[in-house]
Structures are given as structure tokens and as C-alpha cells.
Design a protein around this motif. Structure first.
Motif, PDB file in Angstrom:
ATOM      1  N   PRO A 150      27.934  38.841  34.670  1.00 42.37           N
ATOM      2  CA  PRO A 150      28.177  40.164  34.101  1.00 42.37           C
ATOM      3  C   PRO A 150      26.873  40.741  33.547  1.00 42.37           C
ATOM      4  CG  PRO A 150      29.726  38.518  33.243  1.00 42.37           C
ATOM      5  CD  PRO A 150      28.626  37.777  33.923  1.00 42.37           C
ATOM      6  N   SER A 151      26.607  41.999  33.879  1.00 43.98           N
ATOM      7  CA  SER A 151      25.326  42.591  33.481  1.00 43.98           C
ATOM      8  C   SER A 151      25.435  43.580  32.333  1.00 43.98           C
ATOM      9  CB  SER A 151      24.681  43.295  34.689  1.00 43.98           C
ATOM     10  OG  SER A 151      24.392  42.365  35.710  1.00 43.98           O
ATOM     11  N   THR A 152      26.564  44.270  32.200  1.00 44.02           N
ATOM     12  CA  THR A 152      26.690  45.305  31.166  1.00 44.02           C
ATOM     13  C   THR A 152      27.768  44.972  30.145  1.00 44.02           C
ATOM     14  OG1 THR A 152      25.873  47.047  32.631  1.00 44.02           O
ATOM     15  CG2 THR A 152      27.167  47.751  30.749  1.00 44.02           C
ATOM     16  N   PHE A 153      28.960  44.571  30.595  1.00 46.53           N
ATOM     17  CA  PHE A 153      30.076  44.296  29.690  1.00 46.53           C
ATOM     18  C   PHE A 153      30.453  42.815  29.745  1.00 46.53           C
ATOM     19  CE2 PHE A 153      31.154  48.492  31.793  1.00 46.53           C
ATOM     20  CZ  PHE A 153      30.572  49.270  30.808  1.00 46.53           C
ATOM     21  N   PRO A 154      30.701  42.176  28.593  1.00 48.81           N
ATOM     22  CA  PRO A 154      31.316  40.843  28.631  1.00 48.81           C
ATOM     23  C   PRO A 154      32.751  40.969  29.137  1.00 48.81           C
ATOM     24  CG  PRO A 154      31.229  41.659  26.372  1.00 48.81           C
ATOM     25  CD  PRO A 154      30.501  42.669  27.213  1.00 48.81           C
ATOM     26  N   VAL A 155      33.192  39.996  29.931  1.00 45.19           N
ATOM     27  CA  VAL A 155      34.506  40.121  30.560  1.00 45.19           C
ATOM     28  C   VAL A 155      35.351  38.888  30.315  1.00 45.19           C
ATOM     29  CG1 VAL A 155      33.672  41.689  32.353  1.00 45.19           C
ATOM     30  CG2 VAL A 155      33.629  39.211  32.764  1.00 45.19           C
ATOM     31  N   VAL A 156      36.660  39.095  30.372  1.00 44.72           N
ATOM     32  CA  VAL A 156      37.625  38.009  30.311  1.00 44.72           C
ATOM     33  C   VAL A 156      38.162  37.788  31.719  1.00 44.72           C
ATOM     34  CG1 VAL A 156      39.828  37.215  29.374  1.00 44.72           C
ATOM     35  CG2 VAL A 156      38.278  38.551  27.944  1.00 44.72           C
ATOM     36  N   VAL A 157      38.086  36.534  32.189  1.00 40.87           N
ATOM     37  CA  VAL A 157      38.633  36.169  33.496  1.00 40.87           C
ATOM     38  C   VAL A 157      39.531  34.959  33.316  1.00 40.87           C
ATOM     39  CG1 VAL A 157      36.590  37.041  34.698  1.00 40.87           C
ATOM     40  CG2 VAL A 157      36.725  34.614  34.103  1.00 40.87           C
ATOM     41  N   ARG A 158      40.299  34.666  34.349  1.00 46.40           N
ATOM     42  CA  ARG A 158      41.202  33.509  34.299  1.00 46.40           C
ATOM     43  C   ARG A 158      41.458  33.018  35.713  1.00 46.40           C
ATOM     44  NH1 ARG A 158      43.209  37.987  32.636  1.00 46.40           N
ATOM     45  NH2 ARG A 158      43.307  37.352  30.457  1.00 46.40           N
ATOM     46  N   THR A 159      42.079  31.865  35.819  1.00 45.72           N
ATOM     47  CA  THR A 159      42.484  31.353  37.123  1.00 45.72           C
ATOM     48  C   THR A 159      43.322  32.406  37.849  1.00 45.72           C
ATOM     49  OG1 THR A 159      42.517  29.093  36.283  1.00 45.72           O
ATOM     50  CG2 THR A 159      43.738  29.526  38.319  1.00 45.72           C
ATOM     51  N   HIS A 209      26.374  46.364  24.272  1.00 42.74           N
ATOM     52  CA  HIS A 209      26.982  45.770  23.069  1.00 42.74           C
ATOM     53  C   HIS A 209      28.396  46.304  22.831  1.00 42.74           C
ATOM     54  CE1 HIS A 209      22.862  44.575  22.636  1.00 42.74           C
ATOM     55  NE2 HIS A 209      22.477  45.816  22.448  1.00 42.74           N
ATOM     56  N   THR A 210      29.192  46.309  23.905  1.00 43.64           N
ATOM     57  CA  THR A 210      30.562  46.802  23.816  1.00 43.64           C
ATOM     58  C   THR A 210      31.535  45.655  23.555  1.00 43.64           C
ATOM     59  OG1 THR A 210      31.018  46.477  26.168  1.00 43.64           O
ATOM     60  CG2 THR A 210      29.967  48.562  25.525  1.00 43.64           C
ATOM     61  N   GLY A 211      32.810  46.016  23.477  1.00 37.24           N
ATOM     62  CA  GLY A 211      33.859  45.009  23.428  1.00 37.24           C
ATOM     63  C   GLY A 211      34.087  44.399  24.797  1.00 37.24           C
ATOM     64  N   LEU A 212      35.100  43.551  24.861  1.00 36.12           N
ATOM     65  CA  LEU A 212      35.431  42.843  26.094  1.00 36.12           C
ATOM     66  C   LEU A 212      36.177  43.744  27.068  1.00 36.12           C
ATOM     67  CD1 LEU A 212      36.795  39.531  24.502  1.00 36.12           C
ATOM     68  CD2 LEU A 212      34.621  39.783  25.707  1.00 36.12           C
ATOM     69  N   VAL A 213      36.054  43.425  28.351  1.00 39.05           N
ATOM     70  CA  VAL A 213      36.902  44.015  29.386  1.00 39.05           C
ATOM     71  C   VAL A 213      37.657  42.874  30.052  1.00 39.05           C
ATOM     72  CG1 VAL A 213      37.004  45.314  31.544  1.00 39.05           C
ATOM     73  CG2 VAL A 213      35.288  45.915  29.819  1.00 39.05           C
ATOM     74  N   ASP A 214      38.983  42.945  30.016  1.00 40.44           N
ATOM     75  CA  ASP A 214      39.812  41.962  30.718  1.00 40.44           C
ATOM     76  C   ASP A 214      39.966  42.432  32.155  1.00 40.44           C
ATOM     77  OD1 ASP A 214      42.003  40.477  31.810  1.00 40.44           O
ATOM     78  OD2 ASP A 214      42.705  40.032  29.783  1.00 40.44           O
ATOM     79  N   VAL A 215      39.480  41.656  33.117  1.00 41.54           N
ATOM     80  CA  VAL A 215      39.436  42.116  34.500  1.00 41.54           C
ATOM     81  C   VAL A 215      40.819  42.254  35.117  1.00 41.54           C
ATOM     82  CG1 VAL A 215      37.144  41.120  34.859  1.00 41.54           C
ATOM     83  CG2 VAL A 215      39.193  39.797  35.484  1.00 41.54           C
ATOM     84  N   ASP A 216      41.846  41.697  34.473  1.00 42.54           N
ATOM     85  CA  ASP A 216      43.194  41.749  35.028  1.00 42.54           C
ATOM     86  C   ASP A 216      44.087  42.789  34.362  1.00 42.54           C
ATOM     87  OD1 ASP A 216      42.744  39.632  36.874  1.00 42.54           O
ATOM     88  OD2 ASP A 216      42.955  38.194  35.236  1.00 42.54           O
ATOM     89  N   LYS A 217      43.550  43.574  33.431  1.00 40.59           N
ATOM     90  CA  LYS A 217      44.370  44.557  32.714  1.00 40.59           C
ATOM     91  C   LYS A 217      43.935  45.976  33.076  1.00 40.59           C
ATOM     92  CE  LYS A 217      45.593  41.657  28.758  1.00 40.59           C
ATOM     93  NZ  LYS A 217      45.554  41.503  27.281  1.00 40.59           N
ATOM     94  N   LYS A 218      44.873  46.764  33.562  1.00 42.89           N
ATOM     95  CA  LYS A 218      44.600  48.149  33.918  1.00 42.89           C
ATOM     96  C   LYS A 218      44.730  49.062  32.698  1.00 42.89           C
ATOM     97  CE  LYS A 218      46.198  47.956  38.738  1.00 42.89           C
ATOM     98  NZ  LYS A 218      47.087  48.578  39.744  1.00 42.89           N
TER      99      LYS A 218
END
Length: 363
Positions: free
Chosen positions: A145-154, A218-227
Motif C-alpha cells: 500500500p502506497s497511500t492508505f493503510p488497508v485492512v485485508v483478510r482471507t 496519514h489517513t484512517g484505514l480503508v477496508d478493502v471489502d467494505k463498500k
């Protein structure tokens, strides 16, 4: 009409799975097979590694991983991937391809629009995102990830794979003929060169003068599975046309912009954005390069769809001007028409799009 060379369509991808040439212990998600590609899913573990690497001829990824891994993350309950770090994830899918089939991979559209750099690696690979004919073995995904920290899962789907038989890229002459019959890009004088058709940048702006977005730090998280879970202004700085019709790309900043031309991918073809062309300047355009059959196709609800461009400048500031060529679309033949087209058949997120952020942000 079925060809001898071309990109495998959805039914053929399903057949690869049924013949155990695509192998997984987890049944495919209902929408995992796309018209001309298969989404790849993250496995149960991620490894933080010191640096990106390729295994090289005669070497397995697992051997290099033992040397370069720093620590391990359990993805079954979700995990945070930090910006500026490199991770390697074994995928749920592996391959046992027939000798006449090869493959290539690319980030999914939503992945590119989040500035998540991903590349598929195979055993013995000497190039990223390239799977040779007859490959048999595991698949791994490098994620940074280059700009936003992300949440991923199986099961998260960040990348996609496209299978092909033989050489299927259209020549300049074939591209021009197809453009004249199908209008591939909405321009009277297409720039066709080296097997690709040019796309230019739109910096004129919409009715409000909006030309694009620049990612915030320096933003919050983005969950890649949530629209639609994130507020646009918490993550993006809107950019407006203030009369100059140009834009200075700051080094190492990430931008979402849009093509001037509408793009059309007819049902019997697939397209890919060439990710980098040194002739257009010191910047990279479009991490997510696959355009599926039916993109921008009027019969699939996509008339007027433009190419959304993920743009990152490198070491020096670079001035983009309205109408400047920024990338090329390469078209390939499909082996056969897909059973479902990108767009209304699949409820695709980006059909008939203009300037649009990823599905994770409120509209």
C-alpha cells in the motif's frame, strides 16, 4: 465463432477449474469469474518481507521467503497492511496449466484506485505478473500500500488473472479497422502506434470544474471489502480547473484523473492499459490495466464510459496538459464471446463511469 488464439472467456475459465487446472480448496465466490479474467483471493497468511524479490530460474518463492520474511500476519480475522511496507501473501488459487495456456495478472480496478501496488509471483519467475505456458505451482501476491493503510483478510480479492492461448494482440492495421467499425475511443483521429491506441487526459473539468483527486497522507484505514464506508474528503483532496488547463504532478503523490475519450471494448475483444510508456514522461499511469469485454459497450449499459487513470509522478514534478497522451490501450482477441459482459450482466462497479473513485468511498 471460436478462434485458435486469444483470451479465455468465462466458460473456459470455469472449465479450467473443473479440470483441476485451476486448483483451490475453497469454492469460487459467485462473482469471482469475470468475462475475461478470474479474481484471485488472499490466503490465510501474509508475510512482511524486507524488500520485493523474484525467485529466479530454478528457485521457489518459499525458499526466498524464508530468507527475507520479517514476521507473519494471520489474515483469517483480518489484518492491517501499512503503507511503505512490502507483504507477500500465498493465494487460495494455484495452477496446473495445460501446455498451450499462459497467463498474466494485474491489480483489480478498486485496488489500483486505492494506490495498492500488487504483483503476482510464481515459482522460478523472472518477471512479475507473468505466468508461463504450462505452469504448475502456487501463486503469491506481493502487496505494498502506497497511500492508505488497508485492512485485508482471507478471501479479499486484490488482483486478477487473464488466461490466453497463443498471440492474440491486434496489429495497428487491425486496430484501425476495428476502430472504424466499432469506435474504440471517442475521437475522430485515433493515435494508433506500436499495437496500441492512445488515450489522452481530460483536465477541463466537469460542470463544477472538478478534474480529479489527490490522495491525502496519514489517513484512517480503508477496508478493502467494505463498500461506501469511507468519506471522500477524509482521504482525498479534490482538484479543480482554475483556468490553466494543466496540472503539476508533485513527486510521489497519487492522483485519480480521467481520460478525455470514452472507451469501448466490444464483446469479442479484451483490452489492457499499457502501464508505462517512457515517451509520455516521468509518471506511471494506471496500475489496474484490464478492461473486460463489454466495457463501454452500449448493449451492456456502458455507452460513454471513460478510462479512470491512476497516476503517480516519480522523482521530478511533471506538468500534464489537457489533451496530452498519457497511455495506450492494447486490444486482444477473445477465443469466444463471454457468456456475460462487463456491465449490466454482472452489476459491475465502474460501467458507464466518468471521474470516479473506488467503491470504498461514498458517492
Amino acid at each position: 465463432m471460436t478462434r485458435d488464439t486469444g483470451i479465455l472467456a468465462d466458460a473456459a475459465i470455469q472449465a479450467l477449474s473443473e479440470k483441476k487446472q485451476i486448483i483451490t480448496d475453497h469454492p469460487f465466490d459467485a462473482d469471482q469469474i469475470q468475462p475475461a479474467s478470474l479474481d484471485l483471493r488472499l490466503g490465510k497468511k501474509a508475510f512482511r518481507v524486507r524488500a520485493s524479490f523474484l525467485p529466479g530460474k530454478g528457485r521457489k518463492v518459499s525458499e526466498k521467503l524464508e530468507r527475507f520474511k520479517l514476521h507473519e500476519l494471520n489474515l483469517e480475522d483480518g489484518a492491517i497492511l501499512e503503507t511503505g511496507c512490502v507483504y507477500l501473501v500465498p493465494l487460495l488459487e494455484s495452477l496446473d496449466l495445460p501446455q498451450e495456456v499462459e497467463a498474466s495478472a494485474n491489480p483489480k480496478s478498486s485496488t489500483g484506485r486505492l494506490d495498492i501496488f500488487t504483483r503476482v509471483i510464481t515459482d522460478e519467475s523472472q518477471a512479475f505478473d507473468q505466468i508461463p505456458q504450462g505452469y504448475s505451482g502456487p501463486l503469491y501476491l506481493e502487496i505494498s500500500p502506497s497511500t492508505f493503510p488497508v485492512v485485508v483478510r482471507t478471501g479479499s480479492r486484490l488482483s486478477q488473472i487473464r488466461f490466453r492461448k497463443g498471440h492474440s494482440v491486434l496489429s495497428d492495421e487491425e486496430l484501425l479497422a476495428l476502430h472504424r467499425s466499432e469506435t474504440l475511443v471517442a475521437t475522430a483521429e485515433p493515435n494508433i502506434h506500436n499495437g496500441g491506441i492512445g488515450l489522452s487526459i481530460d483536465l477541463s473539468g466537469d460542470e463544477n470544474g472538478l478534474i480529479g483527486y489527490r490522495g491525502k497522507r496519514h489517513t484512517g484505514l480503508v477496508d478493502v471489502d467494505k463498500k461506501a464506508a469511507c468519506q471522500v474528503l477524509d482521504y482525498w483532496e479534490p482538484i479543480y480547473n482554475r483556468g490553466s488547463n494543466d496540472l503539476v504532478l508533485d513527486p510521489n503523490e497519487f492522483y485519480i484523473l480521467v481520460s478525455q475519450e470514452a472507451v469501448h471494448v466490444p464483446p469479442l475483444y479484451a483490452a489492457e492499459m499499457v502501464p508505462f510508456d517512457p515517451l509520455v514522461g516521468e509518471f506511471r499511469v494506471h496500475y489496474a490495466g484490464f478492461f473486460d469485454p463489454g466495457f463501454g459497450h452500449a448493449g451492456a449499459g456502458g455507452k460513454g464510459a471513460r478510462g479512470v487513470l491512476e497516476v503517480r509522478s516519480h522523482e521530478v514534478p511533471f506538468i500534464l496538459e489537457h489533451g496530452q497522451l498519457v497511455g495506450r490501450l492494447v486490444y486482444e482477441h477473445m477465443l469466444e464471446r463471454p457468456a456475460q459482459l462487463y456491465g449490466t450482466d454482472l452489476g459491475s462497479n465502474y460501467q458507464a463511469q466518468g471521474l470516479k473513485l473506488s467503491k470504498h468511498f461514498t458517492s
